[in-house]
Design a protein around this motif. Structure first.
Motif, PDB file in Angstrom:
ATOM      1  N   CYS A  76       0.819  -1.213   0.000  1.00 51.32           N
ATOM      2  CA  CYS A  76       0.000   0.000   0.000  1.00 51.32           C
ATOM      3  C   CYS A  76       0.856   1.269   0.000  1.00 51.32           C
ATOM      4  O   CYS A  76       0.364   2.354  -0.273  1.00 51.32           O
ATOM      5  N   GLU A  77       2.142   1.103   0.328  1.00 47.53           N
ATOM      6  CA  GLU A  77       3.129   2.180   0.330  1.00 47.53           C
ATOM      7  C   GLU A  77       2.968   3.178   1.481  1.00 47.53           C
ATOM      8  O   GLU A  77       3.568   4.240   1.471  1.00 47.53           O
ATOM      9  N   THR A  78       2.149   2.833   2.479  1.00 46.50           N
ATOM     10  CA  THR A  78       2.030   3.700   3.645  1.00 46.50           C
ATOM     11  C   THR A  78       3.390   3.862   4.312  1.00 46.50           C
ATOM     12  O   THR A  78       3.776   4.963   4.706  1.00 46.50           O
ATOM     13  N   CYS A  79       4.147   2.771   4.390  1.00 42.87           N
ATOM     14  CA  CYS A  79       5.463   2.805   5.027  1.00 42.87           C
ATOM     15  C   CYS A  79       6.407   3.754   4.287  1.00 42.87           C
ATOM     16  O   CYS A  79       7.087   4.576   4.907  1.00 42.87           O
ATOM     17  N   ALA A  80       6.443   3.650   2.968  1.00 43.16           N
ATOM     18  CA  ALA A  80       7.332   4.496   2.175  1.00 43.16           C
ATOM     19  C   ALA A  80       6.911   5.966   2.255  1.00 43.16           C
ATOM     20  O   ALA A  80       7.756   6.859   2.271  1.00 43.16           O
ATOM     21  N   THR A  81       5.617   6.201   2.317  1.00 38.32           N
ATOM     22  CA  THR A  81       5.109   7.573   2.428  1.00 38.32           C
ATOM     23  C   THR A  81       5.530   8.199   3.751  1.00 38.32           C
ATOM     24  O   THR A  81       5.852   9.388   3.812  1.00 38.32           O
ATOM     25  N   ARG A  82       5.542   7.401   4.791  1.00 34.78           N
ATOM     26  CA  ARG A  82       5.894   7.907   6.123  1.00 34.78           C
ATOM     27  C   ARG A  82       7.405   7.971   6.369  1.00 34.78           C
ATOM     28  O   ARG A  82       7.848   8.615   7.302  1.00 34.78           O
ATOM     29  N   CYS A  83       8.189   7.296   5.533  1.00 34.01           N
ATOM     30  CA  CYS A  83       9.633   7.209   5.748  1.00 34.01           C
ATOM     31  C   CYS A  83      10.316   8.547   5.483  1.00 34.01           C
ATOM     32  O   CYS A  83      10.258   9.074   4.367  1.00 34.01           O
ATOM     33  N   PRO A  84      11.006   9.104   6.483  1.00 30.20           N
ATOM     34  CA  PRO A  84      11.686  10.388   6.270  1.00 30.20           C
ATOM     35  C   PRO A  84      12.882  10.281   5.321  1.00 30.20           C
ATOM     36  O   PRO A  84      13.342  11.277   4.783  1.00 30.20           O
ATOM     37  N   ASN A  85      13.352   9.066   5.092  1.00 30.22           N
ATOM     38  CA  ASN A  85      14.502   8.858   4.202  1.00 30.22           C
ATOM     39  C   ASN A  85      14.095   8.287   2.841  1.00 30.22           C
ATOM     40  O   ASN A  85      14.958   7.896   2.062  1.00 30.22           O
ATOM     41  N   GLU A  86      12.794   8.211   2.603  1.00 24.01           N
ATOM     42  CA  GLU A  86      12.239   7.785   1.320  1.00 24.01           C
ATOM     43  C   GLU A  86      12.744   6.411   0.861  1.00 24.01           C
ATOM     44  O   GLU A  86      13.035   6.191  -0.308  1.00 24.01           O
ATOM     45  N   ILE A  87      12.840   5.486   1.797  1.00 22.14           N
ATOM     46  CA  ILE A  87      13.245   4.121   1.468  1.00 22.14           C
ATOM     47  C   ILE A  87      12.068   3.427   0.780  1.00 22.14           C
ATOM     48  O   ILE A  87      10.936   3.497   1.251  1.00 22.14           O
ATOM     49  N   GLU A  88      12.334   2.776  -0.320  1.00 20.63           N
ATOM     50  CA  GLU A  88      11.308   2.067  -1.091  1.00 20.63           C
ATOM     51  C   GLU A  88      11.022   0.718  -0.439  1.00 20.63           C
ATOM     52  O   GLU A  88      11.468  -0.329  -0.915  1.00 20.63           O
ATOM     53  N   ILE A  89      10.250   0.736   0.631  1.00 20.77           N
ATOM     54  CA  ILE A  89      10.011  -0.474   1.412  1.00 20.77           C
ATOM     55  C   ILE A  89       9.125  -1.458   0.657  1.00 20.77           C
ATOM     56  O   ILE A  89       9.384  -2.667   0.663  1.00 20.77           O
ATOM     57  N   ALA A  90       8.102  -0.985  -0.031  1.00 19.33           N
ATOM     58  CA  ALA A  90       7.253  -1.893  -0.820  1.00 19.33           C
ATOM     59  C   ALA A  90       8.084  -2.547  -1.926  1.00 19.33           C
ATOM     60  O   ALA A  90       7.903  -3.729  -2.227  1.00 19.33           O
ATOM     61  N   GLY A  91       9.009  -1.806  -2.495  1.00 18.37           N
ATOM     62  CA  GLY A  91       9.920  -2.367  -3.492  1.00 18.37           C
ATOM     63  C   GLY A  91      10.812  -3.435  -2.880  1.00 18.37           C
ATOM     64  O   GLY A  91      11.090  -4.461  -3.510  1.00 18.37           O
ATOM     65  N   LEU A  92      11.261  -3.193  -1.660  1.00 16.55           N
ATOM     66  CA  LEU A  92      12.063  -4.182  -0.935  1.00 16.55           C
ATOM     67  C   LEU A  92      11.265  -5.469  -0.747  1.00 16.55           C
ATOM     68  O   LEU A  92      11.778  -6.571  -0.981  1.00 16.55           O
ATOM     69  N   MET A  93      10.013  -5.341  -0.347  1.00 16.53           N
ATOM     70  CA  MET A  93       9.161  -6.522  -0.160  1.00 16.53           C
ATOM     71  C   MET A  93       8.997  -7.275  -1.485  1.00 16.53           C
ATOM     72  O   MET A  93       9.033  -8.510  -1.512  1.00 16.53           O
ATOM     73  N   ASP A  94       8.830  -6.540  -2.589  1.00 20.75           N
ATOM     74  CA  ASP A  94       8.723  -7.173  -3.914  1.00 20.75           C
ATOM     75  C   ASP A  94       9.976  -7.968  -4.252  1.00 20.75           C
ATOM     76  O   ASP A  94       9.905  -9.095  -4.732  1.00 20.75           O
ATOM     77  N   VAL A  95      11.128  -7.352  -4.004  1.00 19.25           N
ATOM     78  CA  VAL A  95      12.402  -8.020  -4.277  1.00 19.25           C
ATOM     79  C   VAL A  95      12.518  -9.292  -3.446  1.00 19.25           C
ATOM     80  O   VAL A  95      12.923 -10.342  -3.954  1.00 19.25           O
ATOM     81  N   LEU A  96      12.135  -9.213  -2.185  1.00 17.57           N
ATOM     82  CA  LEU A  96      12.233 -10.375  -1.304  1.00 17.57           C
ATOM     83  C   LEU A  96      11.312 -11.506  -1.759  1.00 17.57           C
ATOM     84  O   LEU A  96      11.710 -12.674  -1.777  1.00 17.57           O
ATOM     85  N   ARG A  97      10.081 -11.164  -2.147  1.00 18.83           N
ATOM     86  CA  ARG A  97       9.165 -12.198  -2.648  1.00 18.83           C
ATOM     87  C   ARG A  97       9.716 -12.840  -3.917  1.00 18.83           C
ATOM     88  O   ARG A  97       9.694 -14.067  -4.073  1.00 18.83           O
ATOM     89  N   SER A  98      10.211 -12.020  -4.809  1.00 24.64           N
ATOM     90  CA  SER A  98      10.764 -12.519  -6.067  1.00 24.64           C
ATOM     91  C   SER A  98      11.960 -13.442  -5.819  1.00 24.64           C
ATOM     92  O   SER A  98      12.061 -14.517  -6.417  1.00 24.64           O
ATOM     93  N   LEU A  99      12.850 -13.035  -4.927  1.00 28.31           N
ATOM     94  CA  LEU A  99      14.012 -13.866  -4.596  1.00 28.31           C
ATOM     95  C   LEU A  99      13.588 -15.203  -3.988  1.00 28.31           C
ATOM     96  O   LEU A  99      14.161 -16.243  -4.309  1.00 28.31           O
TER      97      LEU A  99
END
Length: 187
Positions: A76-99
């Motif tokens: 949902c990207e709520t985490c990335a929206t709230r991140c002060p350092n703009e870390i792409e957390i949803a992208g990280l989750m995608d990478v982890l699922r793919s791996l």
């Protein structure tokens, strides 16, 4: 964070290089906790969002690929929206699922990839989501043919599920995207 989850040896540099190549800077995290506190489904995770980011920064690929969190994330990207350092957390989750799938690791929540595959098949075939077709594909994959039947009937009687898929313009372009031969995919 449970210190037992943190590997004592050096983390996987290959894993960290993959994240860096995808523009995901997990080292920018200073563990403020905004991602975890804002996650609407974090109560169902085995690892909180900030723990996933921290473990990723340690290169703890094996721990992460076994977690339920990567499969339950709604992106949902709520985490990335709230991140002060703009870390792409949803992208990280995608990478982890793919791996995890590439390495043949059985998903901690096996029905999630089944639903994902059913969704993608629907979009690939119809150019958009055709809900009844997508749900039929999911039900056949999961073997749960009767679960949610009452809810499905209620949605159908209220006109929320259509028997016939709606057509769209550009179906050929959507198929081209799935083939990997679209203009934006020629690299």
């Amino acid at each position: 964070m449970n210190s037992e989850l943190i590997p004592t040896e050096a983390g996987s540099q290959k894993f960290l290089n993959k994240l860096e190549a995808m523009g995901i800077d997990v080292h920018a995290c200073f563990q403020c906790g905004r991602c975890s506190s804002g996650c609407p489904i974090g109560d169902f995770f085995d690892l909180q969002v900030m723990e996933v980011v921290r473990l990723a920064s340690y290169g703890a690929e094996d721990v992460l690929l076994q977690s339920k969190t990567i499969w339950l994330c709604a992106a949902c990207e709520t985490c990335a929206t709230r991140c002060p350092n703009e870390i792409e957390i949803a992208g990280l989750m995608d990478v982890l699922r793919s791996l995890a799938l590439k390495k043949g690791i059985t998903p901690a929540e096996p029905r999630v990839p089944m639903l994902h595959r059913s969704f993608l098949d629907s979009v690939k075939h119809w150019g958009r989501t055709y809900e009844i077709g997508m749900l039929a594909g999911y039900k056949l994959r999961s073997g749960d043919l009767m679960g949610d039947l009452k809810l499905g009937l209620q949605m159908f009687t209220k006109g929320k599920l259509k028997l016939v898929p709606q057509g769209i313009k550009g179906k050929a372009e959507v198929r081209q995207i799935f083939s990997g031969k679209g203009k934006e995919y020629d690299r």
